[in-house]
Design an enzyme around this catalytic site. Structure first.
Site, PDB file in Angstrom:
ATOM      1  N   ARG A   1      66.120   8.286  57.563  1.00 43.37           N
ATOM      2  CA  ARG A   1      66.247   6.850  57.876  1.00 43.37           C
ATOM      3  C   ARG A   1      65.830   6.685  59.323  1.00 43.37           C
ATOM      4  O   ARG A   1      66.447   7.257  60.222  1.00 43.37           O
ATOM      5  CB  ARG A   1      67.681   6.379  57.663  1.00 43.37           C
TER       6      ARG A   1
ATOM      7  N   HIS B   1      61.846   0.394  52.022  1.00 44.07           N
ATOM      8  CA  HIS B   1      63.133   0.973  51.578  1.00 44.07           C
ATOM      9  C   HIS B   1      63.017   1.314  50.086  1.00 44.07           C
ATOM     10  O   HIS B   1      63.651   0.674  49.247  1.00 44.07           O
ATOM     11  CB  HIS B   1      64.259  -0.026  51.848  1.00 44.07           C
TER      12      HIS B   1
ATOM     13  N   GLN C   1      66.157   1.865  47.646  1.00 47.38           N
ATOM     14  CA  GLN C   1      66.884   0.662  47.266  1.00 47.38           C
ATOM     15  C   GLN C   1      66.262   0.029  46.021  1.00 47.38           C
ATOM     16  O   GLN C   1      66.967  -0.432  45.120  1.00 47.38           O
ATOM     17  CB  GLN C   1      66.859  -0.347  48.427  1.00 47.38           C
TER      18      GLN C   1
ATOM     19  N   ASP D   1      68.535 -10.549  51.391  1.00 49.23           N
ATOM     20  CA  ASP D   1      68.960  -9.443  52.260  1.00 49.23           C
ATOM     21  C   ASP D   1      69.380 -10.086  53.584  1.00 49.23           C
ATOM     22  O   ASP D   1      69.123 -11.283  53.822  1.00 49.23           O
ATOM     23  CB  ASP D   1      67.782  -8.458  52.452  1.00 49.23           C
TER      24      ASP D   1
ATOM     25  N   CYS E   1      70.994  -5.800  48.674  1.00 50.76           N
ATOM     26  CA  CYS E   1      71.076  -4.351  48.901  1.00 50.76           C
ATOM     27  C   CYS E   1      72.335  -3.944  49.653  1.00 50.76           C
ATOM     28  O   CYS E   1      72.747  -2.789  49.586  1.00 50.76           O
ATOM     29  CB  CYS E   1      69.829  -3.857  49.624  1.00 50.76           C
TER      30      CYS E   1
ATOM     31  N   ARG F   1      72.472   3.267  43.363  1.00 48.34           N
ATOM     32  CA  ARG F   1      71.799   4.095  44.364  1.00 48.34           C
ATOM     33  C   ARG F   1      72.022   5.574  44.028  1.00 48.34           C
ATOM     34  O   ARG F   1      71.114   6.392  44.139  1.00 48.34           O
ATOM     35  CB  ARG F   1      72.354   3.804  45.773  1.00 48.34           C
TER      36      ARG F   1
END
Ligand code: CP
Ligand code: NVA
Length: 301
Positions: free
Chosen positions: A105, A132, A135, A222, A260, A288
């Protein structure tokens, strides 16, 4: 198995591979609920590098590796020699002598690209400023569970055309979901991603959230202020792009709401929506775990 060594955007996964990953994710989820956990990654080690905070990504990858019979190392970039100036390239070469797969990340997408280029083992992007992918695997799995299909659905993305949105466009293109994206001017998703995907699916770009949600089966938003963003940008989004009950009422009656997480109630979404009956955010967060296990098991590790 997927052909690409690395997964940095989601574009690396082709349509057939996506179906295989999602089917495996759904199977692994069912197995786990029955108490079955196959050691598909016995004795394998995942190195997880974090330049930014995480709740879901870190815990789901670590729990997932454990359930698959492997092991995960949590490496904050502050604790690595990266913090003292060792290069990303040298870090990648070193870690790939110890670990079987790397998840990172990072702030800059170019950092995961440099890791991937210099690592002998697969690299998974666990979020960069631009993408991402993990996700979106969870999101597509959740949509498939809730709607029974992916192809032919319409998804509305409301708010910021950010990292999650860019990977969502790739995901929708592979899954044949049409997408309508409502953002303020200047906050649109990557033109390159749009260019790559517009031949595969209908993509509508608008500044009108009401227009975007029309006839949609899935409404997604988001945070308006991502980890790397200046909080001053909030005023460009709020209140026009907030997903509230009146906006949800303009989507299909059976539409689901996704996010998310982490969420800011009262900014991009109201509590009445995220905590309401159309919200599937907890299943999305759970997925996830299952979808990343399926991804890990599909890489050449
Ligand atoms: N959705 C997501 O990636 O959550 P974290 O930032 O908690 O990992
Ligand atoms: N767009 C958000 C997603 C967090 C999971 C961010 O980058 O902070």
């Amino acid at each position: 198995m997927i052909k690409s060594k690395d997964v940095l955007t989601l574009d690396e996964v082709d349509k057939k591979e996506l179906v295989q990953i999602l089917d495996l994710a759904i199977k692994l989820k069912k197995d786990l609920k029955k108490g079955i956990s196959k050691p598909l990654l016995k004795n394998k080690t995942l190195a997880m590098i974090f330049q930014k905070p995480s709740t879901r990504t870190r815990i789901s990858f670590e729990a997932g590796m454990f359930q698959l019979g492997g092991h995960a190392l949590n490496l904050s970039s502050q604790e690595l020699q990266l913090s003292r100036g060792e290069t990303v390239e040298d870090t990648a070469k070193t870690i790939s002598r110890y670990a079987d797969v790397i998840m990172a990340r990072v702030y800059e997408h170019s950092t995961v690209e440099a890791l991937a280029k210099n690592s002998k083992v697969p690299v998974i992007n666990g979020l960069s400023n631009s993408f991402h992918p993990c996700q979106i695997l969870a999101d597509l799995m959740t949509i498939k569970e809730k709607k029974g299909k992916l192809k032919g659905l319409k998804l509305a993305w409301i708010g910021d055309g950010n990292n999650v949105c860019n990977s969502m466009i790739y995901g929708c293109a592979k899954a044949e979901i049409s997408i309508s994206i409502a953002t303020p001017k200047g906050f649109e998703p990557s033109p390159k991603v749009i260019q790559n995907c517009k031949k595969l699916i209908d993509i509508e770009l608008t500044q009108d959230p009401q227009k975007a949600v029309l006839n949609s089966d899935v409404v997604v938003t988001d945070t308006f202020v991502s980890i790397h963003d200046d909080p001053k940008r909030l005023k460009k989004f709020y209140p026009k792009y907030q997903v509230n009950s009146s906006l949800m009422a303009k989507a299909n009656e059976s539409a689901i709401f996704m996010h998310c997480l982490p969420a800011k109630r009262g900014q991009e979404v109201t509590a009445s929506v995220i905590d309401g009956s159309q919200s599937v955010v907890w299943d999305e967060a759970e997925n996830r775990l299952h979808s990343q296990k399926a991804l890990l098991a599909s890489l050449s590790i």
